[in-house]
Enzyme design. Structure first.
Site, PDB file in Angstrom:
ATOM      1  N   SER A   2       3.160   2.157   8.289  1.00 47.82           N
ATOM      2  CA  SER A   2       2.973   0.993   7.402  1.00 47.82           C
ATOM      3  C   SER A   2       4.321   0.525   6.870  1.00 47.82           C
ATOM      4  O   SER A   2       5.200   1.333   6.575  1.00 47.82           O
ATOM      5  CB  SER A   2       2.087   1.370   6.216  1.00 47.82           C
ATOM      6  OG  SER A   2       0.809   1.756   6.671  1.00 47.82           O
ATOM      7  N   ASP A  31      -0.442  -7.628   1.560  1.00 52.75           N
ATOM      8  CA  ASP A  31       0.081  -6.260   1.545  1.00 52.75           C
ATOM      9  C   ASP A  31       1.579  -6.228   1.834  1.00 52.75           C
ATOM     10  O   ASP A  31       2.021  -5.745   2.897  1.00 52.75           O
ATOM     11  CB  ASP A  31      -0.694  -5.392   2.562  1.00 52.75           C
ATOM     12  CG  ASP A  31      -0.313  -3.924   2.457  1.00 52.75           C
ATOM     13  OD1 ASP A  31      -0.609  -3.173   3.418  1.00 52.75           O
ATOM     14  OD2 ASP A  31       0.291  -3.524   1.442  1.00 52.75           O
ATOM     15  N   HIS A  77       0.825  -1.222   0.000  1.00 48.11           N
ATOM     16  CA  HIS A  77       0.000   0.000   0.000  1.00 48.11           C
ATOM     17  C   HIS A  77       0.851   1.260   0.000  1.00 48.11           C
ATOM     18  O   HIS A  77       0.379   2.334  -0.353  1.00 48.11           O
ATOM     19  CB  HIS A  77      -0.941   0.000   1.207  1.00 48.11           C
ATOM     20  CG  HIS A  77      -2.161  -0.851   0.994  1.00 48.11           C
ATOM     21  ND1 HIS A  77      -3.382  -0.347   0.634  1.00 48.11           N
ATOM     22  CD2 HIS A  77      -2.325  -2.177   1.057  1.00 48.11           C
ATOM     23  CE1 HIS A  77      -4.255  -1.333   0.491  1.00 48.11           C
ATOM     24  NE2 HIS A  77      -3.633  -2.460   0.748  1.00 48.11           N
TER      25      HIS A  77
HETATM   26  N1  LIG Z   1      -3.500   1.730  13.527  1.00 46.62           N
HETATM   27  C1  LIG Z   1      -3.423   1.046  12.273  1.00 46.62           C
HETATM   28  C2  LIG Z   1      -2.685   1.831  11.246  1.00 46.62           C
HETATM   29  C3  LIG Z   1      -1.396   1.423  10.866  1.00 46.62           C
HETATM   30  C4  LIG Z   1      -0.730   2.131   9.872  1.00 46.62           C
HETATM   31  C5  LIG Z   1      -1.316   3.243   9.257  1.00 46.62           C
HETATM   32  C6  LIG Z   1      -2.595   3.652   9.675  1.00 46.62           C
HETATM   33  N2  LIG Z   1      -3.262   4.753   9.164  1.00 46.62           N
HETATM   34  C7  LIG Z   1      -2.973   5.354   7.971  1.00 46.62           C
HETATM   35  O1  LIG Z   1      -2.152   4.990   7.188  1.00 46.62           O
HETATM   36  C8  LIG Z   1      -3.806   6.565   7.710  1.00 46.62           C
HETATM   37  C9  LIG Z   1      -4.472   7.199   8.740  1.00 46.62           C
HETATM   38  C10 LIG Z   1      -5.220   8.349   8.476  1.00 46.62           C
HETATM   39  C11 LIG Z   1      -5.330   8.871   7.204  1.00 46.62           C
HETATM   40  C12 LIG Z   1      -4.659   8.216   6.186  1.00 46.62           C
HETATM   41  N3  LIG Z   1      -4.566   8.484   4.861  1.00 46.62           N
HETATM   42  C13 LIG Z   1      -3.781   7.559   4.314  1.00 46.62           C
HETATM   43  C14 LIG Z   1      -3.456   7.567   2.891  1.00 46.62           C
HETATM   44  N4  LIG Z   1      -2.633   6.566   2.419  1.00 46.62           N
HETATM   45  O2  LIG Z   1      -3.927   8.445   2.202  1.00 46.62           O
HETATM   46  C15 LIG Z   1      -3.348   6.654   5.226  1.00 46.62           C
HETATM   47  C16 LIG Z   1      -3.906   7.082   6.431  1.00 46.62           C
HETATM   48  C17 LIG Z   1      -3.269   2.941  10.654  1.00 46.62           C
END
Ligand SMILES: NCc1cccc(NC(=O)c2cccc3[nH]c(C(N)=O)cc23)c1
Length: 218
Positions: free
Chosen positions: A169, A75, A27
């Site tokens: 991530s 992923d 991702h």
């Molecule tokens: N706690 C679990 C966990 C682990 C890793 C990452 C995330 N939360 C995001 O990654 C995230 C969060 C908010 C807006 C967002 N917008 C985007 C995006 N790619 O546009 C990602 C996000 C949550």
């Protein structure tokens, strides 16, 4: 720990699994419109000069063929560095869990990253590390949690108060010194106990990982 960067900006975490290979999350390539990451190794601070910090170019980025934008399945992302990483006290290969067996619930594991650290969305300069207990798949799959979307190739940790978030991530979930899983954004929610953190377990994918590394090393 690796920082996957675009134009000097931290996008995702990752970690060294062999001298020339970094594992992260597929991702992470979603908003990169085809651009190739650079990989920062040996860092604690993202901005300050540090003796062992080194930025590596990436020769190839290989997302798992089953990964897609609609769900969290498969992923995983492998990145081949342009050259072998220089190993030292701050840059080491992390051993992978190769035995396909669930980590016992309540096991305390650790996760690290430069992802956002609170509801303000503040991004840290220095690497954060967190200890989190493993949540059983049954609890994580409860209707009021992730409602049966957690497959046997995924695992969860409790997200009460302390949690992973945007930018974490791709980083490793380490239990007893072994990389058991990779952080996935899942429902993107952070710090809500009703949405436990989701990870892609590594053991089910070791054949894919080994195959890509063998093919890539020519
Ligand atoms: N706690 C679990 C966990 C682990 C890793 C990452 C995330 N939360 C995001 O990654 C995230 C969060 C908010 C807006 C967002 N917008 C985007 C995006 N790619 O546009 C990602 C996000 C949550």
């Amino acid at each position: 720990m690796a920082s996957l960067q675009l134009d000097g900006q931290h996008i995702c975490g990752g970690f060294l699994i062999a001298k020339q290979w970094v594992l992260s999350a597929a991702h992470c390539t979603e908003e990169t419109d085809g651009k190739t990451f650079q990989v920062l190794l040996g860092a604690h601070s993202l901005t300050e000069p540090e003796p062992h910090k080194r930025l590596y170019r990436v020769r190839a980025q290989i997302p798992h063929p089953g990964s897609n934008i609609h769900n969290n399945k498969d992923d995983l992302l492998l990145l081949q560095l342009e050259e072998e990483a220089e190993l030292n006290a701050h840059v080491q290969v992390l051993p992978l869990q190769r035995e396909d067996r669930d980590v016992a619930p309540d096991t305390v594991c650790e996760v690290a990253g430069w992802g956002t650290i609170n509801h303000s969305g503040r991004r840290p300069d220095k690497l954060y590390q967190l200890e989190r207990p493993v949540l059983s798949r049954d609890v994580c799959n409860h209707r009021t949690r992730h409602d049966h979307t957690i497959t046997e190739k995924m695992m969860c940790t409790d997200s009460r108060r302390k949690d992973t978030c945007k930018g974490d991530s791709g980083g490793p979930l380490v239990c007893n010194g072994v990389a058991e899983a990779v952080v996935t954004a899942g429902s993107r929610v952070c710090g809500n106990y009703k949405k436990p953190a989701i990870y892609t377990r590594i053991a089910p994918y070791t054949a894919w990982i080994d195959g890509v590394m063998a093919a890539g090393d020519g």
